[in-house]
Design a protein around this motif. Structure first.
Motif, PDB file in Angstrom:
ATOM      1  N   PHE A  76       0.828  -1.216   0.000  1.00 38.55           N
ATOM      2  CA  PHE A  76       0.000   0.000   0.000  1.00 38.55           C
ATOM      3  C   PHE A  76       0.859   1.262   0.000  1.00 38.55           C
ATOM      4  CE2 PHE A  76      -3.348  -2.596   2.542  1.00 38.55           C
ATOM      5  CZ  PHE A  76      -3.780  -3.206   1.376  1.00 38.55           C
ATOM      6  N   GLY A  77       2.090   1.143   0.452  1.00 35.44           N
ATOM      7  CA  GLY A  77       2.971   2.314   0.500  1.00 35.44           C
ATOM      8  C   GLY A  77       3.951   2.175   1.639  1.00 35.44           C
ATOM      9  N   GLU A 111       2.796   5.276  11.695  1.00 35.50           N
ATOM     10  CA  GLU A 111       1.918   6.216  10.991  1.00 35.50           C
ATOM     11  C   GLU A 111       2.052   6.036   9.486  1.00 35.50           C
ATOM     12  OE1 GLU A 111       0.947  10.272  13.006  1.00 35.50           O
ATOM     13  OE2 GLU A 111       3.121  10.030  12.906  1.00 35.50           O
ATOM     14  N   PHE A 112       0.921   6.168   8.822  1.00 37.06           N
ATOM     15  CA  PHE A 112       0.866   5.951   7.381  1.00 37.06           C
ATOM     16  C   PHE A 112      -0.108   6.972   6.799  1.00 37.06           C
ATOM     17  CE2 PHE A 112      -1.279   3.632   3.812  1.00 37.06           C
ATOM     18  CZ  PHE A 112      -0.183   3.537   2.971  1.00 37.06           C
ATOM     19  N   ILE A 113       0.179   7.435   5.582  1.00 35.32           N
ATOM     20  CA  ILE A 113      -0.730   8.389   4.925  1.00 35.32           C
ATOM     21  C   ILE A 113      -1.490   7.667   3.822  1.00 35.32           C
ATOM     22  CG2 ILE A 113      -0.918  10.570   3.653  1.00 35.32           C
ATOM     23  CD1 ILE A 113       1.769  11.398   4.870  1.00 35.32           C
ATOM     24  N   PRO A 114      -2.752   7.270   4.088  1.00 30.64           N
ATOM     25  CA  PRO A 114      -3.520   6.623   3.010  1.00 30.64           C
ATOM     26  C   PRO A 114      -3.840   7.654   1.922  1.00 30.64           C
ATOM     27  CG  PRO A 114      -4.533   6.265   5.166  1.00 30.64           C
ATOM     28  CD  PRO A 114      -3.502   7.324   5.333  1.00 30.64           C
ATOM     29  N   ASP A 115      -3.756   7.228   0.687  1.00 31.70           N
ATOM     30  CA  ASP A 115      -4.051   8.124  -0.431  1.00 31.70           C
ATOM     31  C   ASP A 115      -5.420   8.769  -0.292  1.00 31.70           C
ATOM     32  OD1 ASP A 115      -1.673   7.787  -1.629  1.00 31.70           O
ATOM     33  OD2 ASP A 115      -2.363   6.361  -3.160  1.00 31.70           O
ATOM     34  N   GLU A 116      -6.400   7.967   0.133  1.00 33.64           N
ATOM     35  CA  GLU A 116      -7.772   8.478   0.160  1.00 33.64           C
ATOM     36  C   GLU A 116      -8.004   9.482   1.286  1.00 33.64           C
ATOM     37  OE1 GLU A 116      -6.636   5.416   0.668  1.00 33.64           O
ATOM     38  OE2 GLU A 116      -8.190   4.067   1.396  1.00 33.64           O
ATOM     39  N   LEU A 117      -7.084   9.564   2.240  1.00 35.77           N
ATOM     40  CA  LEU A 117      -7.228  10.548   3.312  1.00 35.77           C
ATOM     41  C   LEU A 117      -6.317  11.752   3.103  1.00 35.77           C
ATOM     42  CD1 LEU A 117      -7.538   8.542   6.655  1.00 35.77           C
ATOM     43  CD2 LEU A 117      -9.322   9.687   5.341  1.00 35.77           C
ATOM     44  N   GLY A 118      -5.063  11.454   2.733  1.00 33.62           N
ATOM     45  CA  GLY A 118      -4.132  12.557   2.522  1.00 33.62           C
ATOM     46  C   GLY A 118      -3.519  13.087   3.799  1.00 33.62           C
ATOM     47  N   PHE A 119      -3.814  12.476   4.927  1.00 37.88           N
ATOM     48  CA  PHE A 119      -3.125  12.847   6.165  1.00 37.88           C
ATOM     49  C   PHE A 119      -2.732  11.565   6.915  1.00 37.88           C
ATOM     50  CE2 PHE A 119      -7.704  12.943   7.126  1.00 37.88           C
ATOM     51  CZ  PHE A 119      -7.789  12.179   8.278  1.00 37.88           C
ATOM     52  N   ALA A 120      -1.774  11.731   7.840  1.00 42.47           N
ATOM     53  CA  ALA A 120      -1.215  10.552   8.510  1.00 42.47           C
ATOM     54  C   ALA A 120      -2.136  10.032   9.598  1.00 42.47           C
ATOM     55  CB  ALA A 120       0.141  10.906   9.112  1.00 42.47           C
ATOM     56  N   ILE A 121      -2.290   8.708   9.625  1.00 40.66           N
ATOM     57  CA  ILE A 121      -3.028   8.071  10.723  1.00 40.66           C
ATOM     58  C   ILE A 121      -2.182   6.930  11.267  1.00 40.66           C
ATOM     59  CG2 ILE A 121      -5.348   8.625   9.885  1.00 40.66           C
ATOM     60  CD1 ILE A 121      -5.460   5.714   8.785  1.00 40.66           C
ATOM     61  N   GLU A 122      -2.414   6.589  12.517  1.00 40.35           N
ATOM     62  CA  GLU A 122      -1.721   5.436  13.087  1.00 40.35           C
ATOM     63  C   GLU A 122      -2.450   4.180  12.631  1.00 40.35           C
ATOM     64  OE1 GLU A 122       0.119   7.540  17.085  1.00 40.35           O
ATOM     65  OE2 GLU A 122      -1.522   6.109  17.293  1.00 40.35           O
ATOM     66  N   ILE A 123      -1.688   3.193  12.158  1.00 41.40           N
ATOM     67  CA  ILE A 123      -2.320   1.975  11.655  1.00 41.40           C
ATOM     68  C   ILE A 123      -2.012   0.783  12.544  1.00 41.40           C
ATOM     69  CG2 ILE A 123      -2.448   2.710   9.245  1.00 41.40           C
ATOM     70  CD1 ILE A 123       0.140   1.123   8.770  1.00 41.40           C
TER      71      ILE A 123
END
Lengths: 368, 156
Positions: A89-90, A239-251
């Motif tokens: 995913f990235g 932390e990862f930045i999903p494309d569909e959000l565009g901001f970092a979230i903890e996964i």
């Protein structure tokens, strides 16, 4: 020389694998081991498989250990093979180990490190006497770990931050607009290797190989005389930045082991003497590996400075041979049929022996 | 590199997504099944298992290097009431990712939020805080108390 077609063996292979499965299961009178038992009770095997398999997933590593009958390099191979089947995913943001929820943190160099010497769940100071109560039938009762009145303060200062104001420890550098780090899973090994490539290779590298190299360096093959400035074990958020959000979230949260080795550096024309550093980081609790990695990282930094003289300072030697999936594949491929190679060698040796015999006979004749 | 952000990054949303991701799958499932009337939703993206490349920092605080991969499952759902939610969770549990996405969507709805804020988010957060606190107390119990040996000398 004509090639000899070699086919067949399918039935033999099928039957061999069937026997392997039976052997894996062992005595059926004894309950089968479950993967969650492996995950919980052979957790350090699981950690090594995740680390060198280069894929953090405790359940997957436990399954690999079971399938490999406890052969960890085989389990690492299975994990590496599985990870090639998944899409990526990235890449995450870099994990911040300074923000670790520490369960263990010691400094062998600095007794009074802020936060103290926290031993955590360690084999250190055990007497290494076999505990036969663990072999007794039935459940052995386990005393729960003691809990202090006051929880360990968070976050815990790193050794680097403690000495930062004095510039005694070589500082880390963060570059603005740094290019994406080298990725060994997408690019072939290249030399001279950057530290990013080296650390990735060492993080995936075989614990035994790195341990021996680190040991050789301590014993004098390469002049590294390291001190262990810090070891920390605990949980770190990713932390990862999903494309569909565009901001970092903890996964999620990972258990990591980190080691900082330091050794004196006499300085140069433009640099004052200070402690140079070697760095080790692994998935799970792999302390021996993290320490070895840090020593080897430190030793290889001499190579970059043109001071290489020992095996552990030779980056091509170290990085080309540290991966146990590659190493094991190349060594073990010798088990596969080499009938044609052998035929060629056989012909060569026979001809050489004939020539030798003829020469010997001629010399004998000449002597008479 | 990032596509059009669909929503504003709010510290609140980051917080609940983090709690959902860090929870164990069985805890998430139990909290979801405890809901009196979970809403209907449909999948915008069926749960998909993949990997995220985990990066570390050289030396602990320097530039990035690639440490290794972790398995991650993602999902996206839309509630019948229109809100969309996403789930990105460590591991390979499809249900975990799907429920995370559904709860994310519910937290964005003024009507549905009260039903999950306490029963799911706060509950999971409490479990995580307790787990962390327990580990920190166990760690503190293993802290070394140094004492200095005082050598007494007889005078003279």
């Amino acid at each position: 020389m004509a090639y000899v077609a070699v086919k067949g063996g399918e039935r033999a292979i099928t039957n061999a694998h069937r026997w392997l499965a039976e052997d894996r299961r062992g005595d059926v009178a004894i309950p089968e081991i479950e993967t969650d038992q492996i995950r919980e009770q052979l957790s350090l095997s699981v950690d090594r498989v995740m680390s060198e398999g280069s894929c953090y997933d405790r359940d997957l590593a436990a399954l690999a250990v079971k399938q490999a009958r406890g052969d960890l390099p085989e389990a690492i191979f299975l994990t590496r093979a599985y990870r090639t089947t998944l899409p990526r995913f990235g890449a995450s943001l870099p994990v911040e180990t300074g923000q670790m929820a520490v369960r263990r943190r010691i400094s062998a160099a600095f007794k009074d490190i802020p936060g103290g010497q926290v031993l955590g769940p360690t084999f250190d100071y055990t007497h290494r006497l076999l505990d036969f109560t663990l072999a007794a039938n039935g459940e052995t009762s386990v005393d729960r770990a003691l809990e202090a009145e006051e929880p360990q303060a968070y976050p815990m200062a790193t050794i680097a931050s403690v000495f930062a104001h004095e510039d005694l420890l070589e500082p880390d550098t963060q570059t603005d607009e740094a290019p994406a780090p080298f990725d060994l899973t997408r690019e072939p090994m290249a030399f001279p290797a950057g530290r990013d490539q080296r650390l990735q290779a060492l993080a995936r590298g075989d614990e035994g190989f790195l341990l021996s190299l680190a040991y050789s360096s301590q014993r004098g093959w390469g002049s590294t005389h390291p001190l262990c400035a810090e070891i920390r074990l605990g949980e770190v958020a990713v932390e990862f930045i999903p494309d569909e959000l565009g901001f970092a979230i903890e996964i999620g949260e990972l258990t990591l082991t980190e080691c900082q080795m330091i050794s004196t550096y006499g300085g140069g024309v433009d640099t004052a003497p200070q402690f140079a550093r070697g760095y080790g980081l692994t998935f799970g609790h792999c302390e021996r590996k993290a320490m070895s990695m840090a020593i080897v990282d430190r030793a290889l930094r001499d190579a970059a400075a043109g001071e290489a003289s020992a095996p552990c300072q030779d980056e091509e030697f170290v990085l080309y041979h540290s991966d146990n999936v590659e190493a094991s594949g190349f060594v073990q491929h010798l088990k596969l049929p080499h009938y044609v190679d052998f035929q060629a060698d056989l012909q060569l040796i026979r001809r050489q022996r004939r020539d030798y015999a003829e020469r010997a006979a001629a010399m004998k004749e000449a002597a008479e | 590199m990032a596509a059009q952000p669909v929503v504003e990054a709010t510290p609140e949303r980051r917080r609940w997504l983090s709690i959902l991701a860090k929870a164990q799958p069985k805890e998430v499932l139990a909290a979801w099944e405890g809901l009196a009337s979970p809403p209907e939703y449909r999948a915008l993206r069926s749960p998909e298992i993949g990997m995220v490349l985990v990066r570390g920092r050289m030396g602990g605080s320097g530039d990035a290097f690639n440490l290794g991969e972790m398995t991650v499952t993602r999902a996206a759902v839309r509630l019948d009431s229109g809100e969309t939610g996403i789930g990105y969770v460590a591991g390979r549990d499809r249900r975990h990712a799907e429920i995370a996405a559904a709860v994310d969507a519910m937290m964005q709805s003024a009507d549905l939020r009260p039903s999950v804020e306490g029963a799911v988010i706060a509950k999971l957060a409490r479990t995580q805080d307790e787990r962390r606190d327990t580990a920190a107390r166990k760690a503190a119990a293993t802290k070394v108390d140094f004492f200095t040996m005082v050598r007494t000398r007889s005078p003279g």
